[in-house]
Design a protein around this motif. Sequence first.
Motif, PDB file in Angstrom:
ATOM      1  N   LEU A 273       3.104 -11.090   1.508  1.00 49.45           N
ATOM      2  CA  LEU A 273       3.639 -10.319   0.393  1.00 49.45           C
ATOM      3  C   LEU A 273       3.125  -8.884   0.331  1.00 49.45           C
ATOM      4  CD1 LEU A 273       3.578 -13.003  -2.455  1.00 49.45           C
ATOM      5  CD2 LEU A 273       5.399 -12.500  -0.803  1.00 49.45           C
ATOM      6  N   VAL A 274       2.015  -8.611   1.017  1.00 47.08           N
ATOM      7  CA  VAL A 274       1.469  -7.254   1.016  1.00 47.08           C
ATOM      8  C   VAL A 274       1.939  -6.531   2.277  1.00 47.08           C
ATOM      9  CG1 VAL A 274      -0.628  -5.851   1.004  1.00 47.08           C
ATOM     10  CG2 VAL A 274      -0.552  -7.997  -0.283  1.00 47.08           C
ATOM     11  N   PRO A 275       2.610  -5.397   2.162  1.00 45.74           N
ATOM     12  CA  PRO A 275       3.132  -4.688   3.339  1.00 45.74           C
ATOM     13  C   PRO A 275       2.016  -4.293   4.308  1.00 45.74           C
ATOM     14  CG  PRO A 275       4.086  -3.807   1.314  1.00 45.74           C
ATOM     15  CD  PRO A 275       2.975  -4.728   0.901  1.00 45.74           C
ATOM     16  N   PRO A 276       2.293  -4.300   5.611  1.00 46.31           N
ATOM     17  CA  PRO A 276       1.290  -3.917   6.612  1.00 46.31           C
ATOM     18  C   PRO A 276       0.693  -2.535   6.371  1.00 46.31           C
ATOM     19  CG  PRO A 276       3.164  -4.956   7.681  1.00 46.31           C
ATOM     20  CD  PRO A 276       3.537  -4.792   6.240  1.00 46.31           C
ATOM     21  N   PHE A 277       1.487  -1.628   5.831  1.00 47.49           N
ATOM     22  CA  PHE A 277       0.973  -0.281   5.560  1.00 47.49           C
ATOM     23  C   PHE A 277      -0.279  -0.331   4.680  1.00 47.49           C
ATOM     24  CE2 PHE A 277       0.768   3.196   2.467  1.00 47.49           C
ATOM     25  CZ  PHE A 277       0.526   4.268   3.312  1.00 47.49           C
ATOM     26  N   PHE A 278      -0.249  -1.182   3.663  1.00 45.31           N
ATOM     27  CA  PHE A 278      -1.396  -1.298   2.765  1.00 45.31           C
ATOM     28  C   PHE A 278      -2.567  -2.004   3.452  1.00 45.31           C
ATOM     29  CE2 PHE A 278       2.197  -0.848  -0.145  1.00 45.31           C
ATOM     30  CZ  PHE A 278       1.729   0.144  -1.001  1.00 45.31           C
ATOM     31  N   ARG A 279      -2.248  -3.071   4.226  1.00 50.55           N
ATOM     32  CA  ARG A 279      -3.312  -3.837   4.896  1.00 50.55           C
ATOM     33  C   ARG A 279      -4.061  -2.999   5.927  1.00 50.55           C
ATOM     34  NH1 ARG A 279      -3.355  -9.299   4.936  1.00 50.55           N
ATOM     35  NH2 ARG A 279      -5.416  -8.904   5.796  1.00 50.55           N
ATOM     36  N   ASP A 280      -3.368  -2.023   6.527  1.00 52.37           N
ATOM     37  CA  ASP A 280      -3.974  -1.209   7.582  1.00 52.37           C
ATOM     38  C   ASP A 280      -4.523   0.122   7.071  1.00 52.37           C
ATOM     39  OD1 ASP A 280      -3.424  -3.113   9.490  1.00 52.37           O
ATOM     40  OD2 ASP A 280      -1.533  -2.214  10.112  1.00 52.37           O
ATOM     41  N   SER A 281      -4.474   0.327   5.766  1.00 53.37           N
ATOM     42  CA  SER A 281      -4.945   1.586   5.185  1.00 53.37           C
ATOM     43  C   SER A 281      -6.406   1.473   4.769  1.00 53.37           C
ATOM     44  CB  SER A 281      -4.095   1.960   3.967  1.00 53.37           C
ATOM     45  OG  SER A 281      -4.683   3.032   3.257  1.00 53.37           O
ATOM     46  N   ARG A 282      -7.254   2.296   5.363  1.00 48.45           N
ATOM     47  CA  ARG A 282      -8.679   2.282   5.005  1.00 48.45           C
ATOM     48  C   ARG A 282      -8.880   2.681   3.544  1.00 48.45           C
ATOM     49  NH1 ARG A 282     -13.488   2.237   7.689  1.00 48.45           N
ATOM     50  NH2 ARG A 282     -12.371   2.243   9.681  1.00 48.45           N
ATOM     51  N   ILE A 283      -8.126   3.645   3.090  1.00 44.50           N
ATOM     52  CA  ILE A 283      -8.269   4.126   1.711  1.00 44.50           C
ATOM     53  C   ILE A 283      -7.960   3.005   0.719  1.00 44.50           C
ATOM     54  CG2 ILE A 283      -7.336   5.698  -0.027  1.00 44.50           C
ATOM     55  CD1 ILE A 283      -6.893   7.732   2.195  1.00 44.50           C
ATOM     56  N   ILE A 284      -6.887   2.275   0.980  1.00 45.19           N
ATOM     57  CA  ILE A 284      -6.478   1.216   0.056  1.00 45.19           C
ATOM     58  C   ILE A 284      -7.405   0.011   0.143  1.00 45.19           C
ATOM     59  CG2 ILE A 284      -4.653  -0.473  -0.418  1.00 45.19           C
ATOM     60  CD1 ILE A 284      -2.642   1.697   0.405  1.00 45.19           C
ATOM     61  N   MET A 285      -7.839  -0.361   1.348  1.00 40.65           N
ATOM     62  CA  MET A 285      -8.611  -1.581   1.537  1.00 40.65           C
ATOM     63  C   MET A 285     -10.095  -1.426   1.228  1.00 40.65           C
ATOM     64  SD  MET A 285      -6.359  -3.812   2.235  1.00 40.65           S
ATOM     65  CE  MET A 285      -7.422  -5.187   2.692  1.00 40.65           C
ATOM     66  N   THR A 286     -10.628  -0.223   1.304  1.00 40.19           N
ATOM     67  CA  THR A 286     -12.071  -0.030   1.093  1.00 40.19           C
ATOM     68  C   THR A 286     -12.571  -0.572  -0.242  1.00 40.19           C
ATOM     69  OG1 THR A 286     -12.250   1.860   2.599  1.00 40.19           O
ATOM     70  CG2 THR A 286     -13.891   1.702   0.842  1.00 40.19           C
TER      71      THR A 286
ATOM     72  N   LEU B 214      -7.098 -24.278  13.303  1.00 39.31           N
ATOM     73  CA  LEU B 214      -7.131 -22.816  13.354  1.00 39.31           C
ATOM     74  C   LEU B 214      -6.445 -22.245  12.114  1.00 39.31           C
ATOM     75  CD1 LEU B 214      -5.869 -22.495  17.021  1.00 39.31           C
ATOM     76  CD2 LEU B 214      -8.197 -21.983  16.272  1.00 39.31           C
ATOM     77  N   PRO B 215      -6.907 -21.102  11.615  1.00 37.93           N
ATOM     78  CA  PRO B 215      -6.243 -20.497  10.462  1.00 37.93           C
ATOM     79  C   PRO B 215      -4.910 -19.866  10.858  1.00 37.93           C
ATOM     80  CG  PRO B 215      -7.977 -19.057  11.248  1.00 37.93           C
ATOM     81  CD  PRO B 215      -8.081 -20.314  12.060  1.00 37.93           C
ATOM     82  N   LYS B 216      -3.914 -20.047  10.029  1.00 38.07           N
ATOM     83  CA  LYS B 216      -2.628 -19.377  10.231  1.00 38.07           C
ATOM     84  C   LYS B 216      -2.736 -17.993   9.596  1.00 38.07           C
ATOM     85  CE  LYS B 216       2.340 -19.837   9.371  1.00 38.07           C
ATOM     86  NZ  LYS B 216       3.405 -20.608   8.679  1.00 38.07           N
ATOM     87  N   GLN B 217      -2.873 -16.987  10.439  1.00 38.88           N
ATOM     88  CA  GLN B 217      -3.213 -15.661   9.925  1.00 38.88           C
ATOM     89  C   GLN B 217      -2.648 -14.568  10.823  1.00 38.88           C
ATOM     90  OE1 GLN B 217      -7.442 -14.952   9.870  1.00 38.88           O
ATOM     91  NE2 GLN B 217      -7.305 -13.269   8.430  1.00 38.88           N
ATOM     92  N   ARG B 218      -2.177 -13.483  10.215  1.00 37.20           N
ATOM     93  CA  ARG B 218      -1.693 -12.334  10.963  1.00 37.20           C
ATOM     94  C   ARG B 218      -2.842 -11.366  11.243  1.00 37.20           C
ATOM     95  NH1 ARG B 218       3.836 -12.620  10.766  1.00 37.20           N
ATOM     96  NH2 ARG B 218       4.724 -13.777   9.008  1.00 37.20           N
ATOM     97  N   ASN B 219      -2.670 -10.594  12.291  1.00 38.99           N
ATOM     98  CA  ASN B 219      -3.700  -9.642  12.697  1.00 38.99           C
ATOM     99  C   ASN B 219      -3.389  -8.260  12.118  1.00 38.99           C
ATOM    100  OD1 ASN B 219      -5.734  -8.248  13.908  1.00 38.99           O
ATOM    101  ND2 ASN B 219      -4.978  -8.459  15.990  1.00 38.99           N
ATOM    102  N   TYR B 220      -4.243  -7.832  11.183  1.00 36.83           N
ATOM    103  CA  TYR B 220      -4.161  -6.476  10.658  1.00 36.83           C
ATOM    104  C   TYR B 220      -5.443  -5.733  10.996  1.00 36.83           C
ATOM    105  CZ  TYR B 220      -0.165  -8.132   7.946  1.00 36.83           C
ATOM    106  OH  TYR B 220       1.041  -8.662   7.579  1.00 36.83           O
TER     107      TYR B 220
END
Length: 233
Positions: free
Chosen positions: A18-31, A185-191
């Motif tokens: 549900l969270v767009p990749p742009f947000f998951r890969d943003s250091r500013i947003i994720m910090t 194994l966890p079902k997980q995407r790589n960000y």
Amino acid sequence: MKLSRNFTNIFNWILDNLVPPFFRDSRIIMTPFFLLLFRKKYRRFMGFKENVLHLDSKGVIEYYKELSAYHINRKTDLNKGSINFILNNIEGEFVLDISSGSGFLAKEIVNKHNINVVGIDFIISDEIRDSINPKFIESSIEKIPFPDNHFDTVISTHTLEHVIDVNLAISELRRVCKKKLIIVLPKQRNYKFTFDLHVHFFPYKYSVLSLMNNRGSCFCIQNDWVYYENQIC
């Protein structure tokens, strides 16, 4: 921090889907999220994917040890569905639980089946070090200190995603296994920024089957992959 695996599975599903990749890969947003969860070690968590490229298996283990006190603290990483599947699909009288952690699963197997269980991990806590059955041994998944076909059932849960040389680890699991191999194994995407210190990611069923050379069966239960092989030796 103590959060059940069932809760974090829901949380991870929301993040992945549900969270767009742009947000998951943003250091500013994720910090801010990493700072809230991991406090003064947040930079080490956020930098794991870049740092792991320069580490061997020993270096990764030391990285885990450094951050273990800041990660989620719970008795098991397994969800209830995976636990039930494992307990209902044990074969034989001699079982290996690789990367056994606190010993939760190994103890559950002994309690349910009254059989011999060995747990292996790179750190064995003082609380379980003197246990007779299950018996706990300090070692690694890349070099299991037992002969070929030694265990009737071999179990690896939430482990391969952390291993640098994953093909060597799988080879070792198969080498010591006589009847049944079970892997979770966890079902997980790589960000770019993920909260778990994972080296490998398995978002799809074919990701798991490809890793295992399509030698067994795989299904998803509560956002985890359960893979198993019968009579592999």
